[in-house]
Design an enzyme around this catalytic site. Structure first.
Site, PDB file in Angstrom:
ATOM      1  N   ASP A  38       0.826  -1.209   0.000  1.00  0.00           N
ATOM      2  CA  ASP A  38       0.000   0.000   0.000  1.00  0.00           C
ATOM      3  C   ASP A  38       0.858   1.257   0.000  1.00  0.00           C
ATOM      4  O   ASP A  38       0.502   2.272  -0.621  1.00  0.00           O
ATOM      5  CB  ASP A  38      -0.933   0.005   1.217  1.00  0.00           C
ATOM      6  N   LYS A 117     -14.171  -6.417   5.593  1.00  0.00           N
ATOM      7  CA  LYS A 117     -13.370  -6.624   4.375  1.00  0.00           C
ATOM      8  C   LYS A 117     -12.605  -7.934   4.532  1.00  0.00           C
ATOM      9  O   LYS A 117     -11.573  -7.997   5.180  1.00  0.00           O
ATOM     10  CB  LYS A 117     -12.406  -5.460   4.150  1.00  0.00           C
TER      11      LYS A 117
END
EC number: 6.5.1.2
Length: 670
Positions: A38, A117
């Site tokens: 990320d 998630k």
């Protein structure tokens, strides 16, 4: 940073992210944590926003994932399966919320739906008239892999939907969701694999992805896969006003929905939901690495639209990485089945996310040097949803001068063979073909149909041979007695006789098959044939130098270096001599004579029905033609099998003639 500096950094980031995309999405073998990935993506996005003129069509920011693999039929999605943009803090989520309100031109609170998630594999299920008809992976968002047969083995996926008069089943329903493995099931799966001598999976996500991509669906059926629905593609015969309406409809049709979803009003409520889910993260029966926040109203979703890769109406609100501080007590090296040496940090035990961590992967020497990790360092360890933790960074400010830098050993810690680092690679490898750490997989390749062709010698039988000490290198296969074969589990006298007969018949082998059997890195069946025909006999090949090898058409620097280093290793020379002493006779090869295909170059892509690729290449060579593994301007024909890869695009670009398998057969019958 000036524009030239930005251009160089963007190119470097693109290379790194593309590599990690392939490791994660295609090979199921990530080499960095999600948080590290990320950070790379966030840096690239920031640079491209600052220098929009440097944004290229091949930028990872314009892609959802990775292209589908060639081993499954490709399926085009009716509607693109987009990825989600990430937010990592309350401030970033408030920015997302403000952007939604600004685009919708409203000052009121937005109604959202929050969902856990899941850390699994995104798939699409297509139901026609209520019956499960087709299932595929997300792939690159536009097309994915057809894994229908494997998805049918997952018990939580209904093969037919349950309709009612009030809520009839639509004639077409494309359901999006996540395939995953629960935490306890994952632990049990790994425990079973270790008991059977198999390597454990790194994490539940890898296990789920690898299980779903099995060509043998019986393997998938034996894995504890589960499924939750969370989205929809094309629909005929039903409509939904909101995300929550859709989830409730899914439940009424018998589709599995995560019940921990929640209706939320405004940014504060969404942030509260994120905090609550993060607090219960370790108590959930499945891995989650954040929550997904979606605008609930579908009409508002349509107004907001999407970018080229992500919807503007949803965000993945990630959890903070799970970290702890500890000390590196030592760095040890493990040797994998391909000979790759992987450094691992032995840590002062520390509690992290409910488990005691005492080991952490360091990936490779380059990574250790980049992070400057030393024995004796205080370090930050991150779990970040992974089962195997990683060292994020060293705490250099805590050093007292006693810390010791790590260097990869020059000799394999398992067998003492030479360790090399090939040009263009980060990995260090043991090149001793008889290294015990490589032996089982090497034996399986050595005995396979395209090499020594020892019928009946499967991986389980090889495991017994190695574990009992009957085989320490390839040549030992030819010295095992009938009594020793009969003493193995599930090996009756008749089976022992059959395998002894197969071993005896394998002793006379063509040079190209023998070269391939040795398992020289980068030398597959085709290049083994090229080398065999060029040198004619094994002794000549063993004396070849790098210049002589690279002078051969189709042999590049990387292959040449690998061949030279293999035959420079004394243990490999001893192995070849031992095979000869065991009765193995390597038949020399003559260069193909001129024939009707002389001067013609062929490349085969995809799967052939009437023959194997190696058989086709042999027949082409026998008629004087040449076969290659890559398309170039010198290629005369591209033979198109089923499920062709990117070679077809390359051939069209270069104007190479594309022929069918039937056309090839006619050519070979001249």
């Amino acid at each position: 940073m000036d524009i030239d500096g930005a251009r160089k950094r963007i190119e470097k980031l693109k290379e790194e992210i593309t590599f990690h995309n392939r490791q994660y999405y295609q090979l199921d073998s990530p080499t960095i944590t999600d948080a590290e990935y990320d950070r790379l993506m966030a840096e690239l996005i920031s640079l491209e926003e600052s220098y929009p003129e440097l944004v290229a069509e091949d930028s990872p920011t314009r892609r959802v994932g990775a292209p589908p693999l060639d081993k499954f039929e490709t399926v085009l999605h009716t509607e693109q399966m987009l990825s989600l943009s990430n937010v990592n803090s309350p401030e970033e989520f408030r920015e997302f919320n403000d952007r939604v309100k600004r685009l919708l031109k409203t000052d009121g609170d937005i109604e959202y739906v929050g969902e856990p998630k899941l850390d699994g594999l995104a798939v699409e299920l297509i139901y026609r008239d209520g019956v499960f008809a087709l299932g595929s992976t997300r792939g690159d968002g536009v097309s994915g892999e057809n894994v229908t047969v494997n998805l049918r083995t997952i018990k939580s996926i209904p093969l037919s939907l349950l309709g009612s008069e009030r809520n009839p089943v639509p004639s077409l329903l494309e359901v999006r969701g996540e395939v995953f493995i629960g935490v306890e099931d994952f632990r049990a799966l790994n425990s079973s694999r270790e008991e059977n001598g198999q390597p454990p999976f790194a994490n539940p996500r890898n296990a789920a992805a690898g299980s779903l991509r099995q060509l043998d669906s019986s393997i998938t059926a034996g894995r504890p896969l589960d499924f939750f629905c969370y989205g929809v593609g094309a629909v005929d015969g039903a409509s939904f006003n909101t995300q929550s309406d859709m989830l409730e409809a899914f439940k009424s049709w018998g589709l599995k929905v995560n019940d921990r979803y929640s209706l939320l009003t405004g940014a504060d409520d969404a942030i509260r939901y994120h905090v609550e889910m993060e607090a219960m993260r370790d108590s959930l029966p499945y891995e989650i690495d954040g929550v997904v926040i979606k605008v609930n109203d579908f009409s508002l979703q349509r107004r907001l639209g999407s970018t080229s890769s992500a919807p503007r109406w949803a965000a993945a609100y990630k959890f903070a990485p799970r970290t702890a501080e500890t000390k590196v007590l030592d760095i040890v090296v493990n040797v994998g089945r391909t000979g790759v040496l992987t450094p691992t940090a032995l840590l002062e035990p520390v509690r992290l996310s409910g488990v005691t961590v005492s080991r952490a992967s360091l990936h490779n020497q380059d990574e250790i040097e980049r992070k400057d990790i030393r024995v004796g360092d205080r370090v930050v360890v991150e779990r970040a949803g992974e089962v195997i933790p990683y060292v994020v960074r060293s705490m250099k400010e805590s050093r007292d001068g006693s810390e010791v830098q790590f260097k990869m050993p020059k000799a394999c810690p398992v067998c003492g063979g030479h360790v090399v680092k090939l040009e263009g690679e980060v990995a260090y490898r043991c090149i001793n073909a008889s290294c015990p750490a490589k032996l089982k997989e090497g034996l399986f390749h050595f005995a396979s149909k395209g090499t020594m062709d020892i019928d009946g010698l499967g991986i389980k039988l090889i495991g017994q041979l190695v574990d009992r000490g009957l085989v320490r290198n390839f040549s030992d296969l030819f010295r095992i007695t009938r009594e020793e074969w009969s003493g193995l589990e599930r090996m009756a006298d008749k089976s022992a006789d059959n395998i002894l007969e197969s071993i005896e018949s394998s002793k006379e082998v063509r040079l190209d098959r023998f070269i391939h059997a040795l398992g020289i890195r980068h030398v597959g069946a085709h290049l083994a044939s090229v080398l065999a025909y060029e040198f004619g006999e094994l002794a000549s090949l063993m004396r070849a130098d790098k210049d002589g090898l690279t002078a051969i058409e189709g042999i590049g620097e990387e292959v040449a270096q690998s061949v030279v280093e293999f035959f420079a290793e004394k243990k490999n020379l001893d192995l070849i001599e031992s095979l000869k002493n065991a009765g193995v006779v390597v038949k020399g090869s003559e260069k193909p004579k001129d024939g009707p295909l002389s001067g013609k170059r062929f490349v085969i892509t995809g799967t052939l029905d009437s023959m194997s690729r190696s058989e086709a290449e042999e027949r082409i060579t026998a008629l004087g033609g040449k076969s290659s593994s890559s398309v170039s301007k010198n290629t005369d024909y591209l033979v198109l099998g089923e499920n062709p890869g990117s070679k077809l695009d390359k051939a069209r670009e270069l104007g190479v003639e594309v022929i069918s398998e039937e056309d090839l057969i006619k050519i070979l019958e001249v």
